[in-house]
Write an enzyme that holds these catalytic residues in place. Structure first.
Site, PDB file in Angstrom:
ATOM      1  N   HIS A 163      -3.519 -10.745  -1.252  1.00 25.46           N
ATOM      2  CA  HIS A 163      -3.764 -10.854   0.186  1.00 25.46           C
ATOM      3  C   HIS A 163      -4.698 -12.013   0.493  1.00 25.46           C
ATOM      4  CE1 HIS A 163      -2.899  -6.568  -0.593  1.00 25.46           C
ATOM      5  NE2 HIS A 163      -2.296  -6.591   0.590  1.00 25.46           N
TER       6      HIS A 163
ATOM      7  N   SER B 246       0.826  -1.218   0.000  1.00 27.01           N
ATOM      8  CA  SER B 246       0.000   0.000   0.000  1.00 27.01           C
ATOM      9  C   SER B 246       0.851   1.254   0.000  1.00 27.01           C
ATOM     10  CB  SER B 246      -0.825   0.062   1.283  1.00 27.01           C
ATOM     11  OG  SER B 246      -1.996  -0.642   1.144  1.00 27.01           O
TER      12      SER B 246
ATOM     13  N   HIS C 251      -8.657   3.124   5.248  1.00 24.59           N
ATOM     14  CA  HIS C 251      -7.605   2.954   4.235  1.00 24.59           C
ATOM     15  C   HIS C 251      -7.110   4.301   3.691  1.00 24.59           C
ATOM     16  CE1 HIS C 251      -5.257   0.632   1.389  1.00 24.59           C
ATOM     17  NE2 HIS C 251      -5.766   1.316   0.381  1.00 24.59           N
TER      18      HIS C 251
ATOM     19  N   ASN D  86      -0.723   4.406  10.708  1.00 22.85           N
ATOM     20  CA  ASN D  86      -1.774   4.811  11.672  1.00 22.85           C
ATOM     21  C   ASN D  86      -1.442   4.220  13.040  1.00 22.85           C
ATOM     22  OD1 ASN D  86      -2.701   2.309   9.924  1.00 22.85           O
ATOM     23  ND2 ASN D  86      -3.552   2.043  11.973  1.00 22.85           N
TER      24      ASN D  86
ATOM     25  N   ALA E 107       2.289  -1.176   4.596  1.00 23.05           N
ATOM     26  CA  ALA E 107       1.806  -0.186   5.557  1.00 23.05           C
ATOM     27  C   ALA E 107       1.301  -0.976   6.762  1.00 23.05           C
ATOM     28  CB  ALA E 107       0.676   0.622   4.945  1.00 23.05           C
TER      29      ALA E 107
HETATM   30  N1  HPA Z   1      -4.038  -3.026  11.187  1.00 22.57           N
HETATM   31  C1  HPA Z   1      -3.891  -3.996  10.237  1.00 22.57           C
HETATM   32  N2  HPA Z   1      -3.393  -3.749   9.039  1.00 22.57           N
HETATM   33  C2  HPA Z   1      -3.027  -2.478   8.745  1.00 22.57           C
HETATM   34  C3  HPA Z   1      -3.171  -1.436   9.694  1.00 22.57           C
HETATM   35  C4  HPA Z   1      -3.697  -1.728  10.967  1.00 22.57           C
HETATM   36  O1  HPA Z   1      -3.846  -0.867  11.860  1.00 22.57           O
HETATM   37  N3  HPA Z   1      -2.703  -0.299   9.086  1.00 22.57           N
HETATM   38  C5  HPA Z   1      -2.309  -0.655   7.834  1.00 22.57           C
HETATM   39  N4  HPA Z   1      -2.510  -1.979   7.621  1.00 22.57           N
END
Ligand code: HPA
Length: 274
Positions: free
Chosen positions: A85, A32, A249, A237, A115
């Site tokens: 995925h 991502s 997202h 995040n 990410a």
């Molecule tokens: N949790 C799971 N997958 C993720 C997250 C998350 O907080 N952020 C980006 N991919």
């Protein structure tokens, strides 16, 4: 020949027909928001996944689904722009296929990017984290198949899955660029849901530092195939319950947008040294 071996051979033969008798020493899988890293490549050939026999399709926003071939500096490189995925409904064994094809094409080092949400309270959105190890909380396994010994040993050793020599080079590269890199344990969950706050607390107790829905299947497959891995997570995040904001997202994509130049400078220098 049994199914998996036949599928890997079929996809490889198709690609080698296009590339000619070349080998690619470096593989990169872009997660991502990392798509712009294809700009590092002196591109020779781009093949959409849907043309490759036995390759599944991606349908996540920000994952465009193309295999790029070319050079980064002196290194012959193949890049997966977009990955598959488990949460898209692909069986775990399907997630192993592209990595096995990379191995057949000559890949010896595989860079994995993603990410991830933070678990470690010291990690904040925008941080970059070197993956030093992983925790597989899905308890599913991409290697489990009747013919997995065709691709590596029966009971693979995962104690050195993320070689320290690559981690050391990453730190050295970061120092030379005045860039801070965190280091930690990546926790894999199947997704597609983000975690509950209780799950994040549990993951922290188990020793996790960041959580995501990718990378582990490819990392384990590469480890089994004798490929060296380097993994980098972009903390997009705070983990669930760690901030007042809800998770989505768009936040992941927006955080990446802000730091993509930093990431690309890092990889350009890192790749020259490995
Ligand atoms: N949790 C799971 N997958 C993720 C997250 C998350 O907080 N952020 C980006 N991919």
């Amino acid at each position: 020949m049994i199914a998996l071996e036949r599928d890997v051979a079929g996809a490889t033969a198709f690609l080698q027909d296009k590339t000619g008798p070349r080998t690619y020493e470096l593989g990169i899988i872009l997660g991502s928001g990392f798509s712009n890293l294809v700009d590092l490549l002196d591109t020779e050939l781009i093949i959409p996944y849907e043309e490759i026999p036995h390759f599944p399709k991606t349908n996540v926003i920000g994952h465009s689904g193309k295999l790029h071939f070319g050079k980064i500096g002196s290194k012959s490189t193949m890049i997966m722009q977009g990955r598959f995925h488990f949460y898209e409904g692909h069986p775990m064994a399907t997630l192993a296929l592209p990595v096995r094809v990379m191995r057949e094409m000559g890949v010896q080092i595989l860079i994995l990017t993603n990410a991830a949400g933070s678990i470690n309270e010291a990690f904040v959105p925008g941080d970059l984290m070197i993956i030093e190890d992983h925790l597989n909380l899905s308890f599913a396994n991409p290697l489990a198949a009747s013919d997995h010994v065709k691709f590596g040993v029966q009971f693979p050793d995962t104690s050195r899955a993320y070689p320290t020599e690559l981690i050391d080079i990453a730190h050295e590269t970061a120092r030379s660029l005045n860039l801070t890199l965190q280091q930690g344990v990546y926790v894999f969950t199947t997704g597609p849901n983000y975690e509950t706050p209780a799950e994040i607390r549990m993951m922290r107790k188990l020793g996790g530092d960041a959580v995501g829905m990718s990378t582990f299947p490819e990392a384990l497959t590469a480890c089994h195939a004798g490929i060296k891995i380097f993994g980098l997570s972009m903390i997009s995040n705070y983990g669930s319950g760690m901030s007042d904001q809800s998770l989505n997202h768009d936040e992941v994509v927006a955080t990446m947008e802000n730091i993509k130049h930093k990431v690309s400078g890092f990889f350009q220098n890192f790749i020259a040294k490995i």
